[in-house]
Design an enzyme around this catalytic site. Structure first.
Site, short mmCIF file in Angstrom:
data_model
loop_
_atom_site.label_atom_id
_atom_site.label_comp_id
_atom_site.label_asym_id
_atom_site.label_seq_id
_atom_site.Cartn_x
_atom_site.Cartn_y
_atom_site.Cartn_z
N TYR A 139 0.84 -1.20 0.00
CA TYR A 139 0.00 0.00 0.00
C TYR A 139 0.87 1.25 0.00
CZ TYR A 139 -3.46 3.39 1.78
OH TYR A 139 -4.28 4.49 1.94
N CYS A 140 0.59 2.16 -0.94
CA CYS A 140 1.26 3.46 -1.02
C CYS A 140 2.77 3.26 -1.15
CB CYS A 140 0.89 4.30 0.20
SG CYS A 140 1.45 6.02 0.14
N LEU A 141 3.57 3.88 -0.27
CA LEU A 141 5.01 3.73 -0.34
C LEU A 141 5.43 2.28 -0.13
CD1 LEU A 141 7.85 4.89 -0.50
CD2 LEU A 141 7.64 5.61 1.89
N GLY A 195 3.85 -0.22 -1.32
CA GLY A 195 3.70 -0.84 -2.63
C GLY A 195 4.86 -0.54 -3.55
N PHE A 241 -1.58 -1.09 -4.09
CA PHE A 241 -2.71 -0.21 -3.78
C PHE A 241 -2.21 1.23 -3.67
CE2 PHE A 241 -4.04 -4.07 -1.06
CZ PHE A 241 -4.42 -4.76 -2.20
#
Length: 618
Positions: A349-351, A353, A377
């Protein structure tokens, strides 16, 4: 004739010098490489000079919330000089100003005739809700509202479209102008806001007294380093992050949580989730009704989650690659030992990811085949269109932040929060001031807003490498980013990819996330969900007004640009979570008895209960 002239010159040059004449040799000019080293005292003072510069920059950065005055001045001069030498643009702006004044005068005249109920001459932008209340349609407040909106529109025209201005500078100047205008909006002043005036009359001024007490309470809590009012109602481990599980691994950077199964049979392939370390991991394990972990375990998956440690000044030299090695790779080793013989579904998720994609590319480069799939994500891999966050990314800005981070060892949570709040100043700053301090009303805290107040720090070296290597230089998308001692390429990833983005994401704009399509040489299932960066990802089934679009692009398919993709992909009602769960199930084996918690024989004994100790560190 030319040959004779050249021969004569050569013979003259070969003649011996005449008596009485001394020819001085022309001194050689040393090349830069052959010039002598600077004096030793200059070398000795160089660190001192650098330390002085960094100290000054860090002191200024603390006063400006980490924003570089030099970067803003550079952008302003670029805009101002080009605007001064653009008479055509100036003439256009003058004509627009005159037309807007005429429109405002006509509106004022209509309001006088219709007793203040004239149709507006300009409407707010769809995302601007400052003037939604019907009281703003009544004169004289309608005149103040219309004047402000026309002024705002004119300044947008003035700061954009000036020939010759660098795009980054144009965006920064427009952003700065918007911040000034938002601060001066009539909605922010009690005597020009009809809603505040009406509430003051109704309560006899009690709203202003309550608002003053709210402001004092917030200031005191901020000074004491406490969370906002209401966040205490969501204690970690009691109201949020309550999915049952065990900590099965710990190192200096992570705790690995293995969640207990909630069904009698699970898919053999485990799911490893890599959250961002900008905030605490439990955004994906909020209250039970909003928990992605609870949903996955209910769908028959064995779920592991990384919980990042909140770094301190002693971690200033922790690198981005340390997060890959001690984070993702260490977690993969543990999961492989606890659930041996099965590939792993990895999700980031985010960083987290972005880091996971780098790790997956390095694994593919090195022949490591432990991944069954890769899910990302709101994670960017190409940062050329990274949205308004790029306002804070430039050589001047990063150098400024580096001085601040060197002095502290980390980037503080409040300094990061300030940048994110400026991106949505209307929603996160001014509307809160009006609601909490002018109207005297506290907005009820939710599990998501309580999580948002539980911020973390970032190590100085890691954050500098992240900003320079990914945002500024775009090394990952261009094949220069190092994992270990060699560069990685996203095109090396061969496992199927599931990528989710959200429509109103101001941190990872969906068109930027969409760039996974030309980068990855594999099947990509892309989901575009409603909502923003956090609320669009935390979208459990049953949420009202949730919707998404989903399409799979095979590795052999031709490229669709974002506009074509959204035009050809129908919209589906409801959460995207079931679509992801079905995607995982298609790439998993038949259900079987769940694995044991941890693997003591392999060195992964149970160390404690979820959510662990790291998430509780301030």
């Amino acid at each position: 004739m030319l040959d004779a002239e050249v021969r004569d010159r050569a013979e003259t040059a070969a003649e011996p010098p005449r008596p009485g004449l001394r020819l001085r040799p022309i001194p050689e000019v040393p090349s830069p490489a052959s010039r002598p080293d600077p004096p030793e005292d200059e070398d000795d003072l160089a660190p001192v000079r650098r330390a002085i510069d960094q100290s000054v920059h860090a002191s200024v950065a603390r006063m400006t919330a980490g924003l570089s005055p030099a970067a803003l001045a550079e952008a302003w001069f670029d805009w101002a000089i080009h605007a001064a030498f653009s008479p055509g643009k100036q003439a256009t702006l003058v004509m627009k100003l005159l037309r807007k004044q005429v429109r405002l005068a006509q509106f004022a005249a209509r309001s006088a005739v219709l007793q203040g109920h004239a149709a507006p001459c300009i409407d707010p932008l769809p995302q601007d809700h400052r003037f939604d209340d019907p009281a703003w349609q009544v004169w004289p407040f309608s005149l103040a509202c219309q004047s402000f909106l026309l002024t705002q529109q004119w300044w947008h025209n003035a700061t954009t479209g000036v020939p010759g201005v660098c795009r980054a500078h144009e965006t920064m100047v427009a952003f700065a102008a918007r911040q000034v205008l938002d601060a001066a909006a009539p909605s922010n002043l009690p005597w020009t806001n009809p809603v505040v005036l009406g509430e003051t009359v109704r309560t006899g001024g009690a709203n202003l007294v309550t608002g003053l007490l709210n402001a004092a309470e917030d200031a005191q809590r901020a000074a004491d380093g406490l969370k906002p009012v209401g966040a205490d109602a969501f204690p970690v481990g009691d109201a949020v992050a309550v999915s049952p599980g065990k900590v099965v691994f710990r190192n200096r950077l992570i705790e690995l949580i293995q969640y207990a199964p909630t069904v009698t049979a699970v898919r053999p392939e485990p799911v490893l989730i890599v959250p961002a370390w900008i905030m605490k991991f439990y955004i994906l394990d909020l209250s039970p009704e909003n928990s992605l972990v609870r949903y996955l375990t209910g769908q028959g998956h064995t779920v592991f989650m990384i919980s990042w440690r909140n770094p301190g000044p002693e971690d200033r030299d922790v690198s981005f690659d340390d997060y890959r090695r001690l984070g993702v790779m260490a977690a993969l080793e543990a999961v492989s030992a606890i659930v041996p013989g099965h590939p792993i579904h990895a999700a980031g998720y985010c960083l987290g990811g972005t880091l996971l994609a780098i790790a997956a590319a390095a694994m593919s480069r090195d022949g490591d085949a432990r991944l069954a799939s890769l899910s990302l994500f709101a994670a960017q891999l190409d940062f050329t269109e990274a949205g308004e966050l790029t306002l804070f990314i430039g050589e001047s800005q990063i150098s400024f932040l580096e001085s601040l981070m060197r002095s502290q060892g980390t980037l503080d949570a409040r300094q990061m929060a300030g940048a994110f709040q400026l991106l949505r100043s209307n929603d996160l700053i001014w509307s809160r001031i009006v609601r909490d301090y002018l109207l005297g009303r506290r907005q009820p805290m939710t599990d998501l807003t309580a999580w948002n107040a539980d911020a973390t720090r970032l190590p100085a070296r890691m954050h500098a490498e992240y900003l320079r290597g990914l945002f500024l230089d775009n090394d990952l998308a261009e094949g220069r980013f190092l994992a270990g001692d060699r560069p990685v390429s996203i095109s090396d990833i061969r496992v199927p990819v599931f990528a989710a983005a959200t429509e109103r994401d101001h941190v990872a704009p969906w068109r930027s996330v969409f760039k996974i399509h030309p980068l990855a040489d594999t099947d990509v299932t892309f989901v575009l969900a409603s909502g923003g960066h956090n609320a669009g990802i935390v979208a459990p089934p049953g949420r009202k007004q949730a919707r998404h679009r989903i399409r799979t692009t095979r590795a052999t398919d031709r490229y669709r640009d974002p506009d074509t993709w959204i035009g050809q992909t129908p919209q589906c009602e409801g959460s995207w979570w079931p679509a992801w769960a079905a995607w995982l199930a298609e790439r998993s084996g038949p259900p079987a008895p769940p694995p044991a918690m941890g693997a003591p024989a392999s060195g992964y004994a149970v160390l404690g209960d979820a959510p662990g100790a790291y998430v509780l560190e301030a």
